[in-house]
Design a protein around this motif. Structure first.
Motif, short mmCIF file in Angstrom:
data_model
loop_
_atom_site.label_atom_id
_atom_site.label_comp_id
_atom_site.label_asym_id
_atom_site.label_seq_id
_atom_site.Cartn_x
_atom_site.Cartn_y
_atom_site.Cartn_z
N THR A 42 0.92 -1.23 -0.05
CA THR A 42 0.04 -0.03 -0.14
C THR A 42 0.82 1.24 -0.04
OG1 THR A 42 0.04 0.18 2.32
CG2 THR A 42 -1.70 -1.30 1.24
N ALA A 43 0.27 2.33 0.11
CA ALA A 43 1.08 3.66 -0.24
C ALA A 43 1.61 3.81 1.10
CB ALA A 43 0.04 4.76 -0.21
N GLN A 44 0.99 3.42 2.11
CA GLN A 44 1.78 3.46 3.55
C GLN A 44 2.79 2.70 3.78
OE1 GLN A 44 1.16 5.63 5.45
NE2 GLN A 44 -0.91 6.39 5.51
N SER A 45 2.68 1.54 3.19
CA SER A 45 3.84 0.52 2.97
C SER A 45 5.11 0.99 2.50
CB SER A 45 3.33 -1.00 2.57
OG SER A 45 2.35 -1.39 3.01
N SER A 46 4.66 1.42 1.15
CA SER A 46 6.02 2.03 0.53
C SER A 46 6.78 3.34 1.16
CB SER A 46 5.74 2.37 -0.93
OG SER A 46 4.52 2.75 -1.11
N ASN A 51 10.93 5.50 4.11
CA ASN A 51 11.64 6.02 5.44
C ASN A 51 12.45 5.07 6.31
OD1 ASN A 51 10.23 8.48 4.85
ND2 ASN A 51 8.29 7.69 6.15
N ILE A 52 12.32 4.11 6.51
CA ILE A 52 13.06 3.28 7.51
C ILE A 52 14.61 2.98 6.66
CG2 ILE A 52 12.20 0.73 6.96
CD1 ILE A 52 13.43 2.25 10.43
N THR A 53 14.43 2.74 5.38
CA THR A 53 15.60 2.58 4.68
C THR A 53 16.67 3.90 4.79
OG1 THR A 53 14.15 1.12 3.23
CG2 THR A 53 16.60 1.39 2.57
N ALA A 85 -1.08 -3.91 14.15
CA ALA A 85 -0.91 -2.57 13.28
C ALA A 85 -0.08 -2.95 11.98
CB ALA A 85 -0.63 -1.41 13.87
N ALA A 86 -0.27 -2.08 11.03
CA ALA A 86 0.50 -2.32 9.97
C ALA A 86 0.86 -0.99 9.32
CB ALA A 86 0.23 -3.11 8.71
N PRO A 87 2.00 -0.41 8.84
CA PRO A 87 3.21 -1.17 9.16
C PRO A 87 3.70 -1.25 10.36
CG PRO A 87 3.38 0.78 7.57
CD PRO A 87 2.16 0.78 8.35
N THR A 88 4.40 -2.15 11.11
CA THR A 88 5.09 -2.01 12.35
C THR A 88 6.62 -2.68 12.28
OG1 THR A 88 3.04 -3.20 13.27
CG2 THR A 88 5.06 -3.71 14.50
N LEU A 89 7.29 -1.85 12.53
CA LEU A 89 8.92 -2.10 12.60
C LEU A 89 9.26 -2.59 14.27
CD1 LEU A 89 11.75 -1.60 11.15
CD2 LEU A 89 11.85 0.37 12.72
N ILE A 90 9.93 -3.87 14.16
CA ILE A 90 10.44 -4.46 15.31
C ILE A 90 11.83 -4.32 15.22
CG2 ILE A 90 10.55 -6.49 16.68
CD1 ILE A 90 7.63 -7.25 15.68
N LYS A 91 12.38 -3.91 16.65
CA LYS A 91 13.92 -3.77 16.76
C LYS A 91 14.01 -5.07 17.50
CE LYS A 91 15.81 -1.47 20.26
NZ LYS A 91 16.53 -1.13 21.10
N TYR B 114 -0.99 4.38 10.61
CA TYR B 114 -0.95 3.07 10.30
C TYR B 114 -2.33 2.60 10.50
CZ TYR B 114 -1.81 3.59 15.44
OH TYR B 114 -2.38 3.96 16.77
N ASN B 115 -2.66 1.30 10.16
CA ASN B 115 -4.00 0.68 10.31
C ASN B 115 -3.77 -0.52 11.21
OD1 ASN B 115 -2.87 -1.14 8.48
ND2 ASN B 115 -3.98 -0.15 6.72
N LEU B 116 -5.00 -1.16 11.33
CA LEU B 116 -5.05 -2.39 12.05
C LEU B 116 -4.98 -3.47 11.21
CD1 LEU B 116 -6.97 -1.46 15.37
CD2 LEU B 116 -4.51 -1.23 14.76
N GLU B 117 -4.37 -3.53 10.16
CA GLU B 117 -4.42 -4.75 9.26
C GLU B 117 -3.93 -5.83 9.68
OE1 GLU B 117 -6.31 -4.10 6.38
OE2 GLU B 117 -5.97 -6.26 5.87
#
Lengths: 120, 475
Positions: A42-46, A51-53, A85-91, B114-117
């Motif tokens: 999705t747009a949020q995903s990209s 951003n994180i890269t 939630a998505a996106p989620t970043l885990i350290k 974010y969303n709760l996907e």
């Protein structure tokens, strides 16, 4: 009197500077293991990926391992990693474990959360 | 049970399998839609939700998904183990899936939109895995504590409930009671098809559970507060909706167990299915007449259920054998069954549910409650009256003859029945003590008996070792 204070200050700051220098050196040796979970492209995903890269390239060059995982492909992982939630970043490393949710737009928050000093 | 069933077209129901709830909702929860179950802590929300899934699998072969936000799968399974629900087995058989969603606020940082996907994907993979027809979210409000951005959360919840509808699953969403609203975070805003409210309050130091359907869109439903009980079989709700004043009557008569008393009632005794009140001061022989009636019922090969709130079964049997009534043989034959408990053991509503359950299990043709006045220790007059009204309605609907004894305080007027229920009774027999020439004698008379030309004589009433005897009036 005033002179003494000044001298004291200078000594303090030199100790501090020393500490910061040492911790930065220690930081640099730390390996970061990061996992970015996205739900489809999705747009949020990209945005999040971009951003994180960027953040990793700027601050953790050469000592990070970033994997991007689509939870649509691997729903079992979402359960195992307690992702809601998505996106989620885990350290994952270094400890402690931290989670960041969102499109990673807030750079400052991520840097503080990852416990890395921004490059000056 | 003579009961009106009015189902509106258009709403398909999904039976919950929870005792009584399906009667109040006239068939169950709205199929394919979410239902909100709310109430304060400890009111049985999780249990209701769990029963919905487990009974759904056991009785209707509809697999289910349980998404827990407060307890993990192991804890959940252990909690309901004692209620005859083997969750682990169901999970193993792939009929049920449990997911524990754990959110640690301190670990999470928000960094943009974010969303709760993730939640949706977890739910969907479980639904697909067991081919679920039922879904429980218990309690989704935990998300509000874990995620700081309420605007996103609310938008996502709205999407979640729409999504659940589109999936065609029947869902239960639980929510903790809020101070001003039904739920702390206003879930009722999103789940508006059916709202069930569970209540748990303390009256006179006794815990009382109640259930109410606040709203049920597109369907008729019972609107009262219904007594609810949690026991070893799970949650049960007492459907009073099915009762009323429309029971059929018979002209059949049954013996009272005392020949002379039968004679006072046209020689035939009580009407079957009528309610009889025996009242009198202490030591006037109320329990003895009740025992005679029990014995007579059993002699006809019918079953009698005896609720005793004062004496233990053994004590009643011993005492009655001293006046020539052998109750033990009926107990051995399985025709007479005792249920003894102290009134203070549980709340009135719980007693009511218990009485219902026992009657349903044993299917007696007569029921004795001895004495009803003891219940005053756990409830007010109005509550006892409403409870006894339900008992009377219930047994009458099932054509069961009910005999109730009532202890009158020595000082109060003998014609004032303590629980104020005389108007509910078809027959009222009064017993009293009086002193004649230095002797105490027992007197008996029939104050009223609907539908028969009963004797209006005051009779001398004697307890002998050969049974109960009534003599011509002594005065």
């Amino acid at each position: 009197m005033e002179k003494k204070m000044d001298e004291n200050n200078r000594r303090m700051s030199s100790i501090e500077r020393d500490l910061i220098k040492k911790s930065k050196e220690a930081d640099k040796s730390k390996q970061f293991v990061l996992r970015l979970y996205i739900a489809g492209m999705t747009a949020q995903s990209s945005k999040a990926i971009k951003n994180i890269t960027q953040i990793c390239e700027d601050n953790l060059k050469g000592r990070y391992d970033l994997q991007i995982i689509d939870i649509y492909q691997q729903p079992a992982l979402a359960k195992g990693e307690q992702i809601i939630a998505a996106p989620t970043l885990i350290k994952k490393l270094p400890l402690p474990l931290r989670k960041f949710i969102g499109n990673m737009a807030n750079k400052e928050k991520i840097l503080v959360g990852l416990d890395i000093q921004p490059k000056d | 049970m003579a009961k009106q069933k009015r189902k509106l077209k258009g709403i398909e129901k999904c039976p919950t399998g929870v005792k009584g709830l399906d009667e109040i909702t006239e068939g169950g929860l709205p199929r394919g839609r979410p239902t909100l179950v709310c109430g304060s802590a400890g009111c049985g929300k999780t249990l209701l939700a769990m029963e919905f899934v487990v009974r759904g699998i056991q009785q209707y072969n509809e697999p289910g998904v349980f998404m827990a936000f407060e307890e993990n799968a192991d804890e959940l399974a252990t909690n309901v183990e004692s209620l005859d629900m083997d969750v682990r087995q169901l999970v193993k058989k792939n009929k049920m899936a449990i997911d524990y969603v754990h959110i640690e606020r301190s670990e999470i940082e928000e960094t943009g939109e974010y969303n709760l996907e993730g939640l949706f994907i977890r739910l969907e993979s479980m639904i697909d895995q067991v081919k679920a027809k039922r879904v429980v979210l218990d309690t989704i409000e935990a998300l509000f504590a874990g995620l700081p951005n309420e605007a996103i959360l609310r938008a996502e919840l709205r999407r979640l409930f729409r999504w659940l509808k589109s999936k065609g699953v029947t869902a239960i969403v639980t929510g903790e009671k809020g101070e001003k609203s039904l739920t702390r975070h206003g879930l009722e805003e999103y789940v508006s098809d059916c709202v069930i409210y569970l209540d748990h309050r303390i009256i006179n130091q006794v815990a009382t559970r109640r259930l109410r359907i606040i709203k049920y869109r597109g369907s008729h439903h019972g609107t009262n507060e219904y007594p609810t009980m949690i026991d070893e079989t799970g949650l049960s709700v007492l459907p009073i909706s099915s009762l009323g004043l429309d029971y059929s009557v018979t002209n059949e008569r049954i013996s009272t167990g005392i020949d002379e008393l039968d004679a006072m009632m046209e020689g035939k005794g009580f009407f079957r299915g009528s309610s009889i009140l025996l009242s009198g001061t202490a030591g006037t022989g109320k329990s003895s007449i009740a025992a005679a009636f029990a014995s007579s019922t059993c002699r006809n090969g019918e079953k009698c259920l005896y609720f005793s709130f004062e004496e233990s079964p053994n004590q009643i049997i011993r005492n009655m054998s001293s006046i020539g009534i052998d109750l033990n043989k009926w107990v051995k034959k399985g025709l007479l069954k005792y249920h003894s408990s102290r009134p203070t053991l549980m709340g009135l509503e719980a007693h009511l549910v218990k009485i219902h359950q026992k009657i349903e299990d044993f299917k007696p043709t007569s029921v004795i409650i001895d004495p009803i006045t003891n219940l005053t220790s756990i409830g007010g007059q109005a509550e006892i009256k409403s409870m006894l009204t339900r008992v009377v309605d219930y047994i009458k609907t099932n054509k069961i003859t009910g005999l109730f004894t009532s202890l009158t305080e020595a000082a109060s007027a003998s014609e004032q029945s303590e629980a104020g229920i005389s108007s509910l009774m078809d027959t009222w027999i009064l017993l009293r003590n009086t002193e004649v020439n230095g002797d105490r004698v027992r007197l008996l008379y029939i104050l009223k008996s609907r539908g028969m030309a009963h004797s209006s004589k005051v009779r001398h009433f004697m307890l002998t070792n050969k049974g109960i005897k009534l003599l011509e009036a002594a005065e």
